[in-house]
Motif scaffolding. Sequence first.
Motif, mmCIF file in Angstrom:
data_model
loop_
_atom_site.group_PDB
_atom_site.id
_atom_site.type_symbol
_atom_site.label_atom_id
_atom_site.label_comp_id
_atom_site.label_asym_id
_atom_site.label_seq_id
_atom_site.Cartn_x
_atom_site.Cartn_y
_atom_site.Cartn_z
ATOM 1 N N VAL A 257 0.831 -1.209 0.000
ATOM 2 C CA VAL A 257 0.000 0.000 0.000
ATOM 3 C C VAL A 257 0.861 1.253 0.000
ATOM 4 C CG1 VAL A 257 -1.626 1.349 1.411
ATOM 5 C CG2 VAL A 257 -1.988 -1.109 1.069
ATOM 6 N N GLY A 258 1.950 1.212 0.761
ATOM 7 C CA GLY A 258 2.799 2.384 0.953
ATOM 8 C C GLY A 258 2.532 2.979 2.324
ATOM 9 N N LEU A 259 3.575 3.096 3.133
ATOM 10 C CA LEU A 259 3.382 3.561 4.502
ATOM 11 C C LEU A 259 2.890 5.003 4.550
ATOM 12 C CD1 LEU A 259 5.057 0.942 4.950
ATOM 13 C CD2 LEU A 259 6.128 2.093 6.879
ATOM 14 N N ASP A 260 3.327 5.823 3.598
ATOM 15 C CA ASP A 260 2.850 7.207 3.564
ATOM 16 C C ASP A 260 1.360 7.268 3.263
ATOM 17 O OD1 ASP A 260 3.418 6.180 1.033
ATOM 18 O OD2 ASP A 260 3.943 8.137 0.189
ATOM 19 N N THR A 261 0.905 6.400 2.352
ATOM 20 C CA THR A 261 -0.526 6.338 2.036
ATOM 21 C C THR A 261 -1.319 5.896 3.248
ATOM 22 O OG1 THR A 261 -0.032 5.802 -0.270
ATOM 23 C CG2 THR A 261 -2.247 5.283 0.521
ATOM 24 N N PHE A 262 -0.822 4.890 3.947
ATOM 25 C CA PHE A 262 -1.514 4.393 5.131
ATOM 26 C C PHE A 262 -1.607 5.476 6.202
ATOM 27 C CE2 PHE A 262 -1.454 2.470 9.354
ATOM 28 C CZ PHE A 262 -2.626 1.735 9.299
ATOM 29 N N VAL A 263 -0.515 6.196 6.437
ATOM 30 C CA VAL A 263 -0.507 7.266 7.442
ATOM 31 C C VAL A 263 -1.540 8.330 7.079
ATOM 32 C CG1 VAL A 263 0.870 9.192 8.352
ATOM 33 C CG2 VAL A 263 1.842 6.890 8.241
ATOM 34 N N HIS A 264 -1.635 8.664 5.785
ATOM 35 C CA HIS A 264 -2.627 9.654 5.342
ATOM 36 C C HIS A 264 -4.051 9.183 5.643
ATOM 37 C CE1 HIS A 264 -4.579 12.663 2.776
ATOM 38 N NE2 HIS A 264 -5.290 11.658 2.280
ATOM 39 N N VAL A 265 -4.316 7.906 5.366
ATOM 40 C CA VAL A 265 -5.656 7.354 5.597
ATOM 41 C C VAL A 265 -5.972 7.342 7.098
ATOM 42 C CG1 VAL A 265 -7.072 5.274 5.399
ATOM 43 C CG2 VAL A 265 -5.652 5.992 3.477
ATOM 44 N N ALA A 266 -5.010 6.935 7.917
ATOM 45 C CA ALA A 266 -5.225 6.916 9.370
ATOM 46 C C ALA A 266 -5.447 8.331 9.908
ATOM 47 C CB ALA A 266 -4.035 6.263 10.063
ATOM 48 N N ARG A 279 -10.204 8.264 18.495
ATOM 49 C CA ARG A 279 -9.071 9.024 17.957
ATOM 50 C C ARG A 279 -7.747 8.415 18.417
ATOM 51 N NH1 ARG A 279 -8.237 14.627 19.022
ATOM 52 N NH2 ARG A 279 -7.415 14.908 16.933
ATOM 53 N N SER A 280 -7.710 7.982 19.653
ATOM 54 C CA SER A 280 -6.460 7.452 20.193
ATOM 55 C C SER A 280 -6.001 6.217 19.434
ATOM 56 C CB SER A 280 -6.606 7.129 21.681
ATOM 57 O OG SER A 280 -7.521 6.059 21.875
ATOM 58 N N ILE A 281 -6.959 5.410 18.976
ATOM 59 C CA ILE A 281 -6.600 4.216 18.200
ATOM 60 C C ILE A 281 -6.002 4.618 16.860
ATOM 61 C CG2 ILE A 281 -7.577 2.269 16.908
ATOM 62 C CD1 ILE A 281 -7.208 1.592 19.753
ATOM 63 N N PHE A 282 -6.514 5.696 16.258
ATOM 64 C CA PHE A 282 -6.074 6.098 14.925
ATOM 65 C C PHE A 282 -4.863 7.037 14.948
ATOM 66 C CE2 PHE A 282 -10.207 4.376 13.948
ATOM 67 C CZ PHE A 282 -10.013 3.778 12.708
ATOM 68 N N ALA A 283 -4.322 7.266 16.123
ATOM 69 C CA ALA A 283 -3.066 8.022 16.206
ATOM 70 C C ALA A 283 -1.943 7.149 15.663
ATOM 71 C CB ALA A 283 -2.799 8.415 17.655
ATOM 72 N N VAL A 284 -1.235 7.656 14.671
ATOM 73 C CA VAL A 284 -0.195 6.856 14.015
ATOM 74 C C VAL A 284 0.957 6.615 14.986
ATOM 75 C CG1 VAL A 284 1.475 6.798 12.128
ATOM 76 C CG2 VAL A 284 -0.815 7.724 11.741
ATOM 77 N N PRO A 285 1.388 5.355 15.177
ATOM 78 C CA PRO A 285 2.495 5.047 16.092
ATOM 79 C C PRO A 285 3.783 5.761 15.672
ATOM 80 C CG PRO A 285 1.358 3.044 15.413
ATOM 81 C CD PRO A 285 0.841 4.144 14.547
ATOM 82 N N PRO A 286 4.591 6.202 16.639
ATOM 83 C CA PRO A 286 5.856 6.884 16.326
ATOM 84 C C PRO A 286 6.751 6.068 15.396
ATOM 85 C CG PRO A 286 5.350 7.063 18.671
ATOM 86 C CD PRO A 286 4.340 6.139 18.089
ATOM 87 N N LEU A 288 5.908 4.159 12.921
ATOM 88 C CA LEU A 288 5.493 4.364 11.536
ATOM 89 C C LEU A 288 5.909 5.742 11.035
ATOM 90 C CD1 LEU A 288 1.910 2.935 10.829
ATOM 91 C CD2 LEU A 288 4.084 2.195 9.905
ATOM 92 N N GLN A 289 5.738 6.745 11.888
ATOM 93 C CA GLN A 289 6.132 8.099 11.522
ATOM 94 C C GLN A 289 7.627 8.142 11.207
ATOM 95 O OE1 GLN A 289 4.094 10.371 10.876
ATOM 96 N NE2 GLN A 289 2.423 10.569 12.350
ATOM 97 N N GLU A 293 9.448 9.216 7.702
ATOM 98 C CA GLU A 293 10.466 10.276 7.673
ATOM 99 C C GLU A 293 11.766 9.791 7.045
ATOM 100 O OE1 GLU A 293 10.750 11.442 11.737
ATOM 101 O OE2 GLU A 293 8.725 12.310 11.787
ATOM 102 N N LYS A 294 12.107 8.521 7.271
ATOM 103 C CA LYS A 294 13.322 7.953 6.688
ATOM 104 C C LYS A 294 13.151 7.612 5.202
ATOM 105 C CE LYS A 294 15.276 5.666 10.806
ATOM 106 N NZ LYS A 294 16.710 5.966 10.613
ATOM 107 N N GLY A 295 11.909 7.685 4.723
ATOM 108 C CA GLY A 295 11.649 7.307 3.337
ATOM 109 C C GLY A 295 11.491 5.818 3.137
ATOM 110 N N TRP A 296 11.301 5.082 4.233
ATOM 111 C CA TRP A 296 11.076 3.635 4.151
ATOM 112 C C TRP A 296 9.576 3.397 3.934
ATOM 113 C CZ3 TRP A 296 14.268 1.594 8.960
ATOM 114 C CH2 TRP A 296 15.608 1.963 8.797
#
Length: 800
Positions: A257-266, A279-286, A288-289, A293-296
């Motif tokens: 899917v792509g981690l950036d895409t997933f973060v956007h959806v969350a 909301r707390s469940i949909f907070a993206v885990p650090p 993943l962030q 940021e690393k481009g992975w």
Amino acid sequence: MNKTIRKAAVIGSGIMGSGIAAHLANVGISCLLLDVVPKQLTEEEAVKGLTLENPAVRNRLALSAIAKLAKTKPAPLYDNSFASRITAGNLEDDLSKLAQVDWIIEVVVENLEVKKGLLQKIESVWTPGTIVSSNTSGISINDMAASCGDEFKEHFMGTHFFNPPRYMKLLEIIPGEHTRPELVSFMKGFCEKVLGKGVVLAKDTPNFIGNRIGTYGLLVTLKEMTENGFTVEEVDAVTGPAMGRPKSATFRTLDLVGLDTFVHVADNVYNHVLSESERSIFAVPPMLQTMVEKGWLGEKSGQGFYVKKKVSGGSEILSLDLTSMEYVPQKKPKSASLEAAKLAKGAKEKTKALLAANDRYSKLAWDILKQVLVYSAEKVGEIADSIQEIDDAMKWGFSWELGPFEAWDAIGLQRSVERMEAEGLSVPAWVKEWIAAGNSSFYKKEEGKLYSIQIGTSQYKEVEFAPEVINLRSLKERNKVIKGNSGASLIDLGDDVACLEFHSPNNAIGEDILSMITQSLDEVRKNYKGMVIANQGRNFCVGANIMLLLMEAQDEEWDEINGIIHQFQNTMYKVKRFEKPVVAAPHRMCLGGGVEACMPADQVVASAETYYGLVEVGVGLIPAGGGCKELALRASQQAIVDGVELQPFINHAFQTVGTATVSSSGYDAKRLGYLRPTDRVVANQDFSIHEAKQTVLGFANTDYKPIPEEKIRVAGSEGKAVLQLGAIEMKRGGYITDHDLLIAKKLAHVLAGGDVPAGSLVTEQYMLDLEREAFLSLCGEPKTQQRMHYMLTKGKALRN
């Protein structure tokens, strides 16, 4: 509703926009593909002396997207020639052309303000009555159209395709508060029948149905993983096929899917829901962030939760250690629960087996599943009006074998709720009220009909399906089996049409299926108007029973093998000469003997996603159930009709069969010559048996005559020499092995009609005898037996 869609426009030529345009082209809808005008020239354009005013530059984005369709894998087009149905343009020069289309689809960046501005542009040239939709994955439909006029809003809705649009069955339709109900109903039917989609009606809530539940499930999985110290590969072992989910499980799915895409959806849910606990469940885990940021980002960046590294002798896939954030060799998890799930048959039994074992993987599966089930129940009425729409969304959009409520039924509704509550989980009141009313499941079957809970009542309601959907399992449950054995059954479809269903392991053709074909012809001859050959297995047919052939060859039982092939040929010949119409409806993988079982039919009604091929050379053999004979016959007929030489048609058949080419779609099977020009392709596999049945009735209601016997004009010894010379050159070039050459020579001998003079007329039986002789001789070759054994044990072809 007296409406049709012949021409469409897609705005946005990115991966999704071009993919949607391709799929519209697949089903015969001409499509205008628009994008913005580039602001600067590329180096290549500058070298050519082009300017920013040149149409090739102004339409560059759409033109480039169309050009990429032929190279994209998996292929967005059923046939590359269908790209001609797509016209490139831009939003400045071609905006007015939107007035000429029947459906406009917006597929631009997921930004509310951008989408609102685009809709106002569209409205400025919009023809009243034209349907307009957004392919947004989660932005509010009502917010998007807020600044538009009332009549425009009545014709506006969400149509959320899943990626890739050709292959993913799910399409979410999201009506706005002003959308006309009759347009929603029309679009649902149109998208099911013409586009071949499974449609669910979603409410205008963040991320709609599929992405709301799917994103929640992935985030819950990440939470359980980090809190309890599981590795990436351990989580994927639990959340894949062991739970009735795809092999990509959790982390391979995220990488795809792509981690950036997933973060956007969350983030979209996080920013729009009101409940703090949700909301707390949909907070993206650090974690993943950090990866983003690393481009992975997953596959598109070359690394995510997995990465492929080169090692001596090849490559190795490493997994991410979330503690050290370094890639390490994978360790395959082993446990009683995983082994039990592996041995169980079917998603229901696998899930039950996984949860029943008392180990840490079993607990992980339970801790994930229980939260997804409860969350799905909490969202009923908010994101969808029925449990079926939620279940279908997860099955069609995320390839789960069981939707949340089907999974809940599988593990035991009352028992699982008691366990959830004992562990402190709050189960929605409506679920407990449903159980208190004496119900033990959300779904039930009675007399072949499916019923599900009617939300807001204590009553079941029959699940309605489109009239074009025929369910063979349901018919069998209603005692519609006319006769059957271990390999196949003859089922009454109604209206005096019977259906021959294969149900052997992998639907491989053996003596049991051949016997049932003969019995079925006898029964249909007496009591029915005609017969459909179809089934609803994962694949239509993987070919003949190789295991049986290998055993007989190793025991040198040549008379037995001769008898098996003779029976196959005779059975197919009976089908072809049968005095009542026979229509075949293949789907997905249809290989070897499966193709030969369809070839004698009066017509083939194939699913668009039919992967069709005579692949016998992959196991060291050639087609011998009439496949070579049918291709030679078609070549003879085509050469006569076109008034041209026969050799090019035989060359084409030789190359197709000799390379074990499999079609990429039903339409591609026509290009390859496996399907005839008169054969049909339907977009929705769920409708194919109905279409085949109607075709049988159409034949039966005319003055039907069986396919007559005719002589075959063959290429003879001269044509055979041409084919064999080509194979010899391939061997000299190092492209094929000695055994490949032997097989190619046998194939050339059969397709060319043996050693008779060029242009000779031979009988179908003569060609069948050539097939059988060549097949028998190859069965005796040790290298062919090695190929058969390798295919049975490894599941892929051996080049020896």
